[in-house]
Design a protein around this motif. Structure first.
Motif, PDB file in Angstrom:
ATOM      1  N   VAL A   1      -0.555  -8.213 -19.918  1.00  0.00           N
ATOM      2  CA  VAL A   1      -0.535  -9.595 -19.472  1.00  0.00           C
ATOM      3  C   VAL A   1      -1.294  -9.735 -18.160  1.00  0.00           C
ATOM      4  CG1 VAL A   1       1.674 -10.056 -20.617  1.00  0.00           C
ATOM      5  CG2 VAL A   1       1.648  -9.236 -18.246  1.00  0.00           C
ATOM      6  N   THR A   2      -1.268 -10.941 -17.617  1.00  0.00           N
ATOM      7  CA  THR A   2      -1.840 -11.198 -16.298  1.00  0.00           C
ATOM      8  C   THR A   2      -0.872 -12.053 -15.497  1.00  0.00           C
ATOM      9  OG1 THR A   2      -3.867 -11.874 -15.153  1.00  0.00           O
ATOM     10  CG2 THR A   2      -3.056 -13.332 -16.871  1.00  0.00           C
ATOM     11  N   GLY A   3      -1.062 -12.079 -14.188  1.00  0.00           N
ATOM     12  CA  GLY A   3      -0.212 -12.877 -13.324  1.00  0.00           C
ATOM     13  C   GLY A   3      -0.852 -14.201 -12.960  1.00  0.00           C
ATOM     14  N   VAL A   4      -0.041 -15.111 -12.440  1.00  0.00           N
ATOM     15  CA  VAL A   4      -0.549 -16.413 -12.008  1.00  0.00           C
ATOM     16  C   VAL A   4      -1.623 -16.230 -10.937  1.00  0.00           C
ATOM     17  CG1 VAL A   4       0.053 -18.557 -10.812  1.00  0.00           C
ATOM     18  CG2 VAL A   4       1.573 -17.640 -12.583  1.00  0.00           C
ATOM     19  N   ALA A   5      -1.343 -15.364  -9.971  1.00  0.00           N
ATOM     20  CA  ALA A   5      -2.306 -15.039  -8.914  1.00  0.00           C
ATOM     21  C   ALA A   5      -2.620 -13.550  -9.049  1.00  0.00           C
ATOM     22  CB  ALA A   5      -1.731 -15.363  -7.544  1.00  0.00           C
ATOM     23  N   TYR A   6      -3.464 -13.211 -10.013  1.00  0.00           N
ATOM     24  CA  TYR A   6      -3.573 -11.810 -10.422  1.00  0.00           C
ATOM     25  C   TYR A   6      -4.381 -10.921  -9.486  1.00  0.00           C
ATOM     26  CZ  TYR A   6      -7.920 -13.336 -12.869  1.00  0.00           C
ATOM     27  OH  TYR A   6      -9.140 -13.849 -13.209  1.00  0.00           O
ATOM     28  N   LYS A   7      -4.870 -11.506  -8.379  1.00  0.00           N
ATOM     29  CA  LYS A   7      -5.474 -10.673  -7.335  1.00  0.00           C
ATOM     30  C   LYS A   7      -4.679 -10.741  -6.029  1.00  0.00           C
ATOM     31  CE  LYS A   7     -10.243 -10.570  -9.024  1.00  0.00           C
ATOM     32  NZ  LYS A   7     -11.674 -10.872  -8.707  1.00  0.00           N
ATOM     33  N   ALA A   8      -3.526 -11.373  -6.062  1.00  0.00           N
ATOM     34  CA  ALA A   8      -2.631 -11.390  -4.904  1.00  0.00           C
ATOM     35  C   ALA A   8      -1.838 -10.090  -4.874  1.00  0.00           C
ATOM     36  CB  ALA A   8      -1.691 -12.593  -4.977  1.00  0.00           C
ATOM     37  N   LYS A   9      -1.135  -9.852  -3.779  1.00  0.00           N
ATOM     38  CA  LYS A   9      -0.313  -8.660  -3.628  1.00  0.00           C
ATOM     39  C   LYS A   9       1.161  -9.048  -3.519  1.00  0.00           C
ATOM     40  CE  LYS A   9      -3.891  -5.922  -3.512  1.00  0.00           C
ATOM     41  NZ  LYS A   9      -4.211  -5.027  -4.651  1.00  0.00           N
ATOM     42  N   VAL A  10       2.021  -8.132  -3.975  1.00  0.00           N
ATOM     43  CA  VAL A  10       3.468  -8.368  -3.978  1.00  0.00           C
ATOM     44  C   VAL A  10       4.158  -7.366  -3.065  1.00  0.00           C
ATOM     45  CG1 VAL A  10       5.565  -8.199  -5.373  1.00  0.00           C
ATOM     46  CG2 VAL A  10       3.580  -9.433  -6.256  1.00  0.00           C
ATOM     47  N   VAL A  11       5.009  -7.869  -2.170  1.00  0.00           N
ATOM     48  CA  VAL A  11       5.901  -7.029  -1.372  1.00  0.00           C
ATOM     49  C   VAL A  11       7.291  -7.126  -1.997  1.00  0.00           C
ATOM     50  CG1 VAL A  11       7.021  -6.730   0.863  1.00  0.00           C
ATOM     51  CG2 VAL A  11       4.593  -7.309   0.761  1.00  0.00           C
ATOM     52  N   PRO A  12       7.769  -6.060  -2.674  1.00  0.00           N
ATOM     53  CA  PRO A  12       9.090  -6.125  -3.302  1.00  0.00           C
ATOM     54  C   PRO A  12      10.199  -5.913  -2.271  1.00  0.00           C
ATOM     55  CG  PRO A  12       8.067  -4.003  -3.746  1.00  0.00           C
ATOM     56  CD  PRO A  12       7.070  -4.799  -2.956  1.00  0.00           C
ATOM     57  N   VAL A  13      11.168  -6.796  -2.268  1.00  0.00           N
ATOM     58  CA  VAL A  13      12.316  -6.687  -1.365  1.00  0.00           C
ATOM     59  C   VAL A  13      13.559  -6.625  -2.243  1.00  0.00           C
ATOM     60  CG1 VAL A  13      13.510  -7.669   0.611  1.00  0.00           C
ATOM     61  CG2 VAL A  13      11.056  -8.070   0.324  1.00  0.00           C
ATOM     62  N   ARG A  14      14.185  -5.467  -2.298  1.00  0.00           N
ATOM     63  CA  ARG A  14      15.332  -5.285  -3.194  1.00  0.00           C
ATOM     64  C   ARG A  14      16.594  -5.821  -2.511  1.00  0.00           C
ATOM     65  NH1 ARG A  14      18.813  -0.600  -5.063  1.00  0.00           N
ATOM     66  NH2 ARG A  14      19.466  -1.291  -7.141  1.00  0.00           N
ATOM     67  N   VAL A  15      17.132  -6.920  -3.078  1.00  0.00           N
ATOM     68  CA  VAL A  15      18.339  -7.551  -2.537  1.00  0.00           C
ATOM     69  C   VAL A  15      19.415  -7.721  -3.606  1.00  0.00           C
ATOM     70  CG1 VAL A  15      17.102  -8.764  -0.708  1.00  0.00           C
ATOM     71  CG2 VAL A  15      17.412  -9.870  -2.937  1.00  0.00           C
ATOM     72  N   LEU A  16      19.058  -7.483  -4.881  1.00  0.00           N
ATOM     73  CA  LEU A  16      20.006  -7.625  -5.987  1.00  0.00           C
ATOM     74  C   LEU A  16      20.177  -6.294  -6.699  1.00  0.00           C
ATOM     75  CD1 LEU A  16      18.729 -10.951  -7.633  1.00  0.00           C
ATOM     76  CD2 LEU A  16      20.541 -10.693  -5.917  1.00  0.00           C
ATOM     77  N   GLY A  17      21.406  -5.969  -7.047  1.00  0.00           N
ATOM     78  CA  GLY A  17      21.706  -4.756  -7.805  1.00  0.00           C
ATOM     79  C   GLY A  17      22.824  -5.025  -8.786  1.00  0.00           C
ATOM     80  N   ARG A  18      23.694  -4.046  -8.940  1.00  0.00           N
ATOM     81  CA  ARG A  18      24.836  -4.222  -9.852  1.00  0.00           C
ATOM     82  C   ARG A  18      25.677  -5.416  -9.398  1.00  0.00           C
ATOM     83  NH1 ARG A  18      27.451   0.709  -9.418  1.00  0.00           N
ATOM     84  NH2 ARG A  18      26.584   1.587 -11.343  1.00  0.00           N
ATOM     85  N   CYS A  19      25.881  -6.363 -10.290  1.00  0.00           N
ATOM     86  CA  CYS A  19      26.699  -7.563 -10.078  1.00  0.00           C
ATOM     87  C   CYS A  19      26.083  -8.590  -9.127  1.00  0.00           C
ATOM     88  CB  CYS A  19      28.108  -7.214  -9.583  1.00  0.00           C
ATOM     89  SG  CYS A  19      29.013  -6.121 -10.707  1.00  0.00           S
ATOM     90  N   GLY A  20      24.866  -8.342  -8.643  1.00  0.00           N
ATOM     91  CA  GLY A  20      24.210  -9.331  -7.795  1.00  0.00           C
ATOM     92  C   GLY A  20      23.876  -8.799  -6.426  1.00  0.00           C
ATOM     93  N   GLY A  21      24.050  -9.625  -5.401  1.00  0.00           N
ATOM     94  CA  GLY A  21      23.734  -9.214  -4.042  1.00  0.00           C
ATOM     95  C   GLY A  21      24.414 -10.112  -3.034  1.00  0.00           C
TER      96      GLY A  21
END
Length: 577
Positions: free
Chosen positions: A245-265
């Motif tokens: 597939v492709t992304g909406v802004a497929y040359k942009a960059k993503v910084v992942p911030v993990r805030v959700l896990g088991r049962c939420g966050g």
């Protein structure tokens, strides 16, 4: 004087039009299949044996002769490297008109060939094999209108933070992933056995029956969702890599911030994640080396509640740092009043289906800012959902995959991706300006869906200054003329939109034209210091044209007036030295 001109339009020129509207029922205007205006230029090549030299071609009598044969007034623009000549018509013509003009010109025995000088555009549609299954990008009814936006930008230079479950190193996504952070402080929720650290990968968020201790069937038992990977893929899956597939802004960059896990966050972890993602300081956590211009939060409380002080302080901090905050409105099928979507300063996103209507599960109401495709599924992995990157592991990570999901969680990243496209063309935009552009250019949708479905192409055109990149002057990009384009203009009956263009001394022509879309809008053009309009065009459609020869120097006013309601019109203005 400008106010005098505008009041004249309201009190005199248009007064008679309005009275006519009140007295006469609207007539249905026939629309021909080839009524799209294509170009105002013709290429003519004379035979080598013809007794028509270069100087003669540019001579007034020769131009008049060519104009007479074409059946339309023309003027000479320039000679091409091939020896052919570029001629300009008075206004753009549709396919049928161009065919007739070319046919008449070819009747001249001295003409080797004649053809329209058509406008070509960059074709940025990605080559990813599953792109054609991403209806939510390109379908006219329920899609985001991305292909036209991609002709301008694919998101280069923009950074989006995804506050979610983390990410999997999917081969169709990893190329656009920047270093992120795991903000989860509770080891039961984190699943990975430790607290906060720099590893934002998603170990899975599965839970067993009653593990979450929440009296809600939705929390009794569940496999891992790989939610963050799906959301991140919608925003910035790698495009043109002949994969998936492709992304909406497929040359942009993503910084992942993990805030959700088991049962939420927890709110405390999420709000710290908001501040960190935008480049703010969080105690005990190294500063984000890649502050995000856009924050996507496809998360929220399952119950209606007020926006907490913690959320509001974090969101205000992110906005003060220049970040636009995009939030999913929620999937309760109720009036939207769920934090953090109901916090002031965020773009609260509802979900729409493939038919462009509100998805049955989506929250709605006055708190919605805009809507975007979220899908509507009848069964698991239904193609009427949103296709993006995924993982096939039921608990722990398995093989990388693709999957159709639905929800406002899927709608929000469409808007975050669109915001990234805006920042790509104008990095100096403020969060308020981004919201204003997205809402003002959205196309109307259902009641309770905010300003409507985000139109990526129309929004990018505004952020890019309304200029289609075309040259002015001599038509080969080397002139000193001015040109601009406004796309996707819409208005109601009696509505008006005002524009201006600066005319320099020595300008030979001011050309203004409007075309495309549906309905009926009229065009008014006049100098700001004049007491009346120089040109009024009132065709029975959006196809209007005004050409002013040797226009007066200074500011010229251009007004589009809704003779009836109209949508999807394009307005172009240019000056020719």
């Amino acid at each position: 004087m400008k106010s005098t001109l505008k009041s004249l339009l309201q009190k005199t020129t248009l007064a008679s039009t309005v009275s006519l509207l009140c007295a006469t029922p609207f007539a249905a205007h026939a629309q021909e299949a080839d009524n799209t205006l294509l170009t105002d230029r013709i290429i003519i090549k004379y035979k080598e044996s013809a007794k028509v030299g270069r100087a003669a071609i540019m001579a007034r009598e020769t131009v008049e002769k060519v104009s007479h044969r074409a059946g339309h007034k023309m003027r000479h623009l320039r000679r091409m490297a091939t020896g052919a000549q570029v001629m300009r018509l008075e206004g753009r013509k549709n396919k049928a008109e161009l065919n007739a003009i070319v046919s008449r010109l070819k009747q001249d025995p001295d003409v080797e060939y004649a053809e329209p000088d058509l406008i070509m555009r960059a074709m940025a549609t990605p080559n990813d094999p599953s792109y054609l299954n991403q209806w939510h990008y390109f379908e006219s009814t329920g899609g985001l209108n991305l292909p036209n936006a991609w002709d301008v930008t694919q998101g280069e230079g923009a950074v989006v933070a995804v506050l979610d479950t983390g990410y999997r190193p999917h081969p169709d996504l990893i190329g656009n992933i920047l270093p992120g952070y795991d903000m989860i402080s509770d080891t039961f929720i984190s699943v990975d056995g430790d607290g906060r650290d720099s590893d934002a990968t998603d170990p899975g968020d599965w839970y067993e029956n009653n593990a979450c201790q929440i009296p809600d069937p939705r929390y009794w038992e569940a496999d891992s969702s790989w939610h963050g990977t799906h959301v991140a893929g919608t925003i910035a899956a790698v495009g043109n890599n002949n994969m998936g597939v492709t992304g909406v802004a497929y040359k942009a960059k993503v910084v992942p911030v993990r805030v959700l896990g088991r049962c939420g966050g927890y709110t405390s972890d999420i709000t710290d994640g908001i501040v960190w993602a935008a480049g703010g300081n969080v105690s005990g956590v190294p500063t984000n080396a890649n502050p995000a211009q856009v924050l996507n939060m496809s998360l929220g409380s399952p119950s209606a509640a007020s926006c907490s002080i913690s959320y509001q302080n974090a969101i205000s901090t992110a906005r003060n740092l220049g970040a636009t905050v995009v939030v999913a409105a929620g999937n309760a099928g109720a009036v939207a009043n769920h934090p953090p979507g109901n916090c002031p300063g965020v773009i609260n996103v509802a979900a729409t289906n493939r038919s462009g209507g509100l998805s049955s599960y989506s929250n709605y109401g006055s708190a919605i800012t805009v809507s975007a495709p979220g899908g509507q599924q009848s069964f698991l992995n239904d193609p009427n959902g949103i296709l993006s990157t995924h993982n096939n592991g039921s608990r722990n990570p398995g093989s990388d995959s693709y999957f159709y999901n639905q929800g406002t969680s899927m709608a929000a990243p469409h808007v975050a991706g669109a915001a990234a496209l805006l920042y790509s063309v104008d990095p100096n935009l403020t969060p308020d300006e981004v919201e204003s552009i997205l809402t003002s250019t959205a196309r109307s949708a259902c009641n309770g869906c905010g300003a409507g479905i985000v139109d990526a192409a129309a929004a990018v055109a505004v952020a890019d200054g309304g200029d289609n990149g075309g040259g002015g002057g001599d038509g080969n990009g080397n002139g000193d003329g001015v040109s601009w384009t406004e796309t996707n203009l819409s208005g109601s009956w009696r509505s008006r939109q005002d524009f201006t263009i600066e005319v320099a001394a020595g300008t030979s022509s001011l050309n203004v034209q409007m075309y495309g879309g549906e309905g009926d809008a009229d065009l008014y053009v006049g100098h700001s210091n004049a007491s009346q309009w120089e040109c009024i065009s009132r065709e029975s459609s959006n196809n209007e044209s005004c050409t002013i020869s040797n226009p007066q120097t200074g500011t010229w006013d251009i007004t589009v007036y809704g003779y009836r309601s109209y949508t999807g019109a394009t307005l172009e203005a240019e000056t020719v030295p």
